[in-house]
Design a protein around this motif. Sequence first.
Motif, PDB file in Angstrom:
ATOM      1  N   ALA A 136       0.830  -1.208   0.000  1.00  0.00           N
ATOM      2  CA  ALA A 136       0.000   0.000   0.000  1.00  0.00           C
ATOM      3  C   ALA A 136       0.867   1.262   0.000  1.00  0.00           C
ATOM      4  N   LEU A 137       1.962   1.234   0.739  1.00  0.00           N
ATOM      5  CA  LEU A 137       2.853   2.396   0.785  1.00  0.00           C
ATOM      6  C   LEU A 137       3.505   2.647  -0.571  1.00  0.00           C
ATOM      7  N   SER A 138       3.885   1.579  -1.264  1.00  0.00           N
ATOM      8  CA  SER A 138       4.524   1.748  -2.567  1.00  0.00           C
ATOM      9  C   SER A 138       3.571   2.363  -3.580  1.00  0.00           C
ATOM     10  N   ILE A 172      -3.985  -7.357  -6.516  1.00  0.00           N
ATOM     11  CA  ILE A 172      -5.275  -6.741  -6.183  1.00  0.00           C
ATOM     12  C   ILE A 172      -5.082  -5.307  -5.712  1.00  0.00           C
ATOM     13  N   CYS A 173      -4.088  -5.136  -4.839  1.00  0.00           N
ATOM     14  CA  CYS A 173      -3.844  -3.814  -4.263  1.00  0.00           C
ATOM     15  C   CYS A 173      -3.432  -2.816  -5.346  1.00  0.00           C
ATOM     16  N   SER A 174      -2.580  -3.268  -6.270  1.00  0.00           N
ATOM     17  CA  SER A 174      -2.123  -2.375  -7.339  1.00  0.00           C
ATOM     18  C   SER A 174      -3.280  -1.926  -8.209  1.00  0.00           C
ATOM     19  N   ALA A 175      -4.179  -2.875  -8.523  1.00  0.00           N
ATOM     20  CA  ALA A 175      -5.286  -2.549  -9.416  1.00  0.00           C
ATOM     21  C   ALA A 175      -6.315  -1.644  -8.759  1.00  0.00           C
ATOM     22  N   ILE A 176      -6.592  -1.884  -7.472  1.00  0.00           N
ATOM     23  CA  ILE A 176      -7.680  -1.162  -6.800  1.00  0.00           C
ATOM     24  C   ILE A 176      -7.199   0.118  -6.128  1.00  0.00           C
ATOM     25  N   LEU A 177      -6.091   0.019  -5.355  1.00  0.00           N
ATOM     26  CA  LEU A 177      -5.669   1.180  -4.578  1.00  0.00           C
ATOM     27  C   LEU A 177      -5.180   2.321  -5.460  1.00  0.00           C
ATOM     28  N   GLY A 178      -4.581   1.970  -6.612  1.00  0.00           N
ATOM     29  CA  GLY A 178      -4.147   3.039  -7.511  1.00  0.00           C
ATOM     30  C   GLY A 178      -5.318   3.932  -7.912  1.00  0.00           C
ATOM     31  N   LEU A 197      -7.268   7.148   2.653  1.00  0.00           N
ATOM     32  CA  LEU A 197      -8.360   6.177   2.689  1.00  0.00           C
ATOM     33  C   LEU A 197      -7.888   4.784   2.287  1.00  0.00           C
ATOM     34  N   SER A 198      -6.901   4.710   1.394  1.00  0.00           N
ATOM     35  CA  SER A 198      -6.430   3.402   0.922  1.00  0.00           C
ATOM     36  C   SER A 198      -5.871   2.565   2.065  1.00  0.00           C
ATOM     37  N   SER A 232       7.403   3.337  -8.433  1.00  0.00           N
ATOM     38  CA  SER A 232       8.216   4.539  -8.658  1.00  0.00           C
ATOM     39  C   SER A 232       8.996   4.434  -9.959  1.00  0.00           C
ATOM     40  N   TYR A 233       9.509   3.241 -10.267  1.00  0.00           N
ATOM     41  CA  TYR A 233      10.233   3.029 -11.523  1.00  0.00           C
ATOM     42  C   TYR A 233       9.325   3.293 -12.724  1.00  0.00           C
ATOM     43  N   LEU A 234       8.119   2.765 -12.672  1.00  0.00           N
ATOM     44  CA  LEU A 234       7.196   2.941 -13.796  1.00  0.00           C
ATOM     45  C   LEU A 234       6.807   4.407 -13.977  1.00  0.00           C
ATOM     46  N   GLN A 235       6.675   5.121 -12.869  1.00  0.00           N
ATOM     47  CA  GLN A 235       6.286   6.527 -12.965  1.00  0.00           C
ATOM     48  C   GLN A 235       7.456   7.406 -13.404  1.00  0.00           C
ATOM     49  N   ALA A 236       8.661   7.102 -12.904  1.00  0.00           N
ATOM     50  CA  ALA A 236       9.814   7.947 -13.221  1.00  0.00           C
ATOM     51  C   ALA A 236      10.436   7.613 -14.577  1.00  0.00           C
ATOM     52  N   SER A 237      10.547   6.314 -14.883  1.00  0.00           N
ATOM     53  CA  SER A 237      11.255   5.902 -16.103  1.00  0.00           C
ATOM     54  C   SER A 237      10.329   5.661 -17.289  1.00  0.00           C
ATOM     55  N   ARG A 238       9.074   5.333 -17.016  1.00  0.00           N
ATOM     56  CA  ARG A 238       8.138   5.028 -18.108  1.00  0.00           C
ATOM     57  C   ARG A 238       6.984   6.029 -18.176  1.00  0.00           C
ATOM     58  N   GLN A 239       7.021   7.044 -17.311  1.00  0.00           N
ATOM     59  CA  GLN A 239       6.043   8.138 -17.312  1.00  0.00           C
ATOM     60  C   GLN A 239       4.590   7.656 -17.151  1.00  0.00           C
ATOM     61  N   PHE A 240       4.383   6.686 -16.254  1.00  0.00           N
ATOM     62  CA  PHE A 240       3.034   6.216 -15.967  1.00  0.00           C
ATOM     63  C   PHE A 240       2.384   7.115 -14.917  1.00  0.00           C
ATOM     64  N   SER A 241       1.057   7.234 -14.982  1.00  0.00           N
ATOM     65  CA  SER A 241       0.326   7.875 -13.892  1.00  0.00           C
ATOM     66  C   SER A 241       0.164   6.880 -12.745  1.00  0.00           C
ATOM     67  N   VAL A 242      -0.358   7.349 -11.602  1.00  0.00           N
ATOM     68  CA  VAL A 242      -0.559   6.445 -10.461  1.00  0.00           C
ATOM     69  C   VAL A 242      -1.540   5.335 -10.830  1.00  0.00           C
ATOM     70  N   ALA A 243      -2.647   5.681 -11.482  1.00  0.00           N
ATOM     71  CA  ALA A 243      -3.643   4.666 -11.859  1.00  0.00           C
ATOM     72  C   ALA A 243      -3.067   3.687 -12.883  1.00  0.00           C
TER      73      ALA A 243
END
Length: 436
Positions: free
Chosen positions: A25-27, A146-152, A162-163, A256-267
């Motif tokens: 959840a923290l990640s 599950i957490c990655s799909a829902i909490l994002g 809230l997450s 963090s890698y996906l957001q910084a290196s691949r420019q993904f949003s949180v969702a």
Amino acid sequence: MSYRRGWIAVFLFALAMINYMDRIALSIAAKPIAAEFHLSPVGMGYLFSSFIWSYALFLIPMGIMIDRFGAKRMAGAGVLVWSAATALTGAANSFAALMAARLVMGAGESASNPVGAKVIRQWIPAAERGLVTSMFNSGSYAGPAICSAILGSLIALYGWRLSFVIAGGIGFVWLAAWMLFFNIPEKAGWLSAAERELILRERDSHGPSLKSAASPAGTAAPALLSLLRSRALWGIAIAQGCNVYTQYLFLAWLPSYLQASRQFSVAETGLFSAVPYASAVILCIVAGRLSDRYVKKSGVGSGRRRNAVALSMLAGAVILAVPLVTSLTLLLIVFSVTLTGIASTTSLNFTLLNDLLPDSRNVAKAMAFVVVVANLFGMVAPIATGYVVAATGTYDWAFGIAGMLLLLGVGVILCMTRMPVAAVAPSPLPRQAGPA
């Protein structure tokens, strides 16, 4: 496998799933948390790692208490503590409060793996342990999926606080069911007499290779210090450490890698991360079943499962290819293979420990030791990655270090696990000759 024993596997799967939902959840919330508390990559590395400090500290005492007081009570206490700490993370208003919540969560989570090993040994015949251990461990990957799909999505809509409340609340549902329905086979009223007899007959059945290593009936369970003289126990622990380093690299830094290196949003990060974790859930269970069939002819006590562990670690070492991959489709495949490899390594390594332990009374404490050593490696992974990223500006060396450790683990597991994990008495001091 009987459907009654199947319910035990479901309990353990859910236990590991909830455990890792709370961990990741923290990640998933790392980006908004870092922004709110003005944290650098190094600061986030320490925050990611902090729960492992208390987790490792409490593991061996927890393993000893589980062997002494039983899995039911100790699992209940552990889930109560870590679920409350996860939910309260959402109320943190400072970096110190975040750290405190993570430390308490880690202390509670120290019950999970020793409880799983103990319950599997108490409930599951030897020929089914690879399958059930892989089901237990696959929960560790279902949780992040599950957490990655829902909490994002929840974080994007309602914010990160809230997450944590939702993730923590799920644990209390599991706790109520556990306390109501679980018991040891000797006391489970819903178990048939024939199935109870099968379970008890095979609880310490390993085959000829381990009979000579078992403690005589009626003797006290050996202390942990006597088990620590076993080369095989150290081999399993070190190999698991090489594996866990990569597991915590993914748990802490993949979003963090996906957001910084691949420019993904949180969702987008949550949805992309869910696919390799979900793949690992299914393929890990398949690997566990295949390993049971592989060792069936020679018997679990032969230790042949070490070869399956080594093969899984080789699959995990595909992480070395990440810096070379530009296609997102290919990256998804590489992450899926890597996570399947490390998931299978964990379940097969834990099963190998049970294979090589002649005495069921030692299971929780031996498992606790293995997980302590493994988490010393895991403790380093988030912090070292933070420094590597800060120093180089990329994640290339972070993935390279993880891959090289997996290759090292292959050599360790093949060379050091060829004897039972049995209590070894200290060598007597040589007698000194008297005066001439």
